[in-house]
Every structure is written in structure tokens, then in C-alpha cells.
Design a protein around this motif. Structure first.
Motif, short mmCIF file in Angstrom:
data_model
loop_
_atom_site.label_atom_id
_atom_site.label_comp_id
_atom_site.label_asym_id
_atom_site.label_seq_id
_atom_site.Cartn_x
_atom_site.Cartn_y
_atom_site.Cartn_z
N ARG A 1 39.25 33.00 32.23
CA ARG A 1 40.65 33.10 32.69
C ARG A 1 41.48 31.96 32.11
N ARG B 1 39.47 33.88 43.62
CA ARG B 1 38.95 33.25 44.84
C ARG B 1 37.74 34.01 45.35
N PRO C 1 43.42 40.43 41.15
CA PRO C 1 44.57 39.60 41.49
C PRO C 1 44.23 38.11 41.62
N SER C 2 42.99 37.81 41.99
CA SER C 2 42.58 36.43 42.23
C SER C 2 41.10 36.27 41.89
N TRP D 1 43.23 30.01 39.20
CA TRP D 1 42.65 30.81 40.27
C TRP D 1 43.24 32.21 40.36
N ASP D 2 44.42 32.41 39.80
CA ASP D 2 45.03 33.74 39.79
C ASP D 2 44.36 34.57 38.70
N THR E 1 39.41 41.75 52.33
CA THR E 1 39.91 41.67 50.95
C THR E 1 39.47 42.92 50.20
#
Length: 181
Positions: free
Chosen positions: A64, A102, A99-100, A123-124, A160
């Protein structure tokens, strides 16, 4: 794989290019590090010549960050929105579409970004999928299967949205339609 020793990374590239070649693709590496800080048009031209962009596995945070530092994140998103290129990949290559990122720190070390590029982790995700992507779940023999199963369970418990795939499965997206095969 930029956080790995150079020889290990290079051997992985050879394996990937050879495997794609065996499937009939004329594959070549585009090392995103060569585009860090370059104008977006340069990478858009390189990517625009391809029919398929293949993003391999490795550390999702390193991948990323490389996408962000090279501007490939915006170029890739634009090409996919225009349906100008097909996207393929596995493991981290799927995770970055979420989207993330995390939750993935349970299996991929975000600090590897600092060691590889001297920058903090991003992190995104790219937000090209509307849910978290969890590879290698219920995949006997894969070293990250158990921890990624726990990541999927945490996503479920937290509410989530996520998609968990076993090794050998693929997510196929064509416009608004998607199917796991």
C-alpha cells in the motif's frame, strides 16, 4: 516484497513472471520504487499499456505504501473505474483493495514500511472493494491461515464487512457483479 532481502525479492519476481508466462501472459515487472515521486502521467502511461495489472502478495502495508509513494494508487483506481485494465493478484494484492488495512497488523508488520521506505504505514486501503479482504482463511499449510482466520473472526465480531477466501478461491468482479469462484 520490498521489505525482504534483495535476493529473496528478486527470486520472487522471477517466479511470478515465469508463472504468468506459463499461463500465456507476456509479463514483466514494473517496480513501483522506480516511480516514487514521479509525475502521475509517467506511471499512467506504463500501466495504460497493460491489459492486466498483477499485484502479488507480501506485506499489505508495504504494498500500500509503494502504491501511494509512486502514485499508482490513483492511477490504478482511475484505470479500473474506466474499465481500461483488468486487475489480478493475491494476498496483499487483494488486501489493498479494501477501504482499510486495519486488522491486518495481526499478520503483516506495519513497521516494515519504515524499514523499507523510511515512511510510516498507510492504513487506508484503496477503497475499490466495499469490505475488508482476508486471504488464506481455512487454508491448511499456509503459515498465516490461523491468524487470518482470527482477523476474519474479529471483523465478524466487530460488524466490519469482510470477505474471507481460502487459497484456491478467487473473487471475480465485473462491474457491479461479483462472485467467488
Amino acid at each position: 516484497m520490498d521489505g525482504q532481502p534483495a535476493g529473496e525479492r528478486a527470486a520472487g519476481v522471477v517466479r511470478e513472471v515465469d508463472a504468468l508466462g506459463a499461463l500465456g501472459f507476456a509479463a514483466e515487472e514494473s517496480d513501483l520504487r522506480e516511480y516514487f515521486g514521479a509525475e502521475a502521467g509517467v506511471l499512467a502511461e506504463v500501466f495504460g499499456e497493460a491489459d492486466l495489472l498483477w499485484l502479488r502478495g507480501g506485506n499489505a502495508f508495504v504494498l500500500r505504501a509503494a502504491l501511494a509513494l509512486s502514485g499508482a494508487d490513483a492511477v490504478l483506481a482511475g484505470l479500473l473505474r474506466e474499465d481500461a485494465v483488468a486487475y489480478g493478484g493475491y494476498s496483499a494484492g487483494g488486501c489493498v483493495l479494501a477501504p482499510s488495512l486495519r486488522g491486518l497488523e495481526a499478520c503483516d508488520d506495519p513497521a516494515e514500511v519504515g524499514r523499507a521506505y523510511g515512511r510510516p504505514a498507510v492504513w487506508d486501503g484503496l477503497g475499490l472493494l466495499p469490505y475488508a479482504f482476508v486471504p488464506h482463511v481455512d487454508s491448511p499449510g499456509h503459515p498465516e491461515s490461523q491468524v487470518l482466520g482470527e482477523v476474519a473472526e474479529r471483523y465478524r465480531a466487530d460488524g466490519t464487512p469482510y470477505l474471507a477466501l481460502r487459497d484456491g478461491q478467487a473473487l471475480v468482479v465485473d462491474g457491479e457483479l461479483s462472485e467467488v469462484v
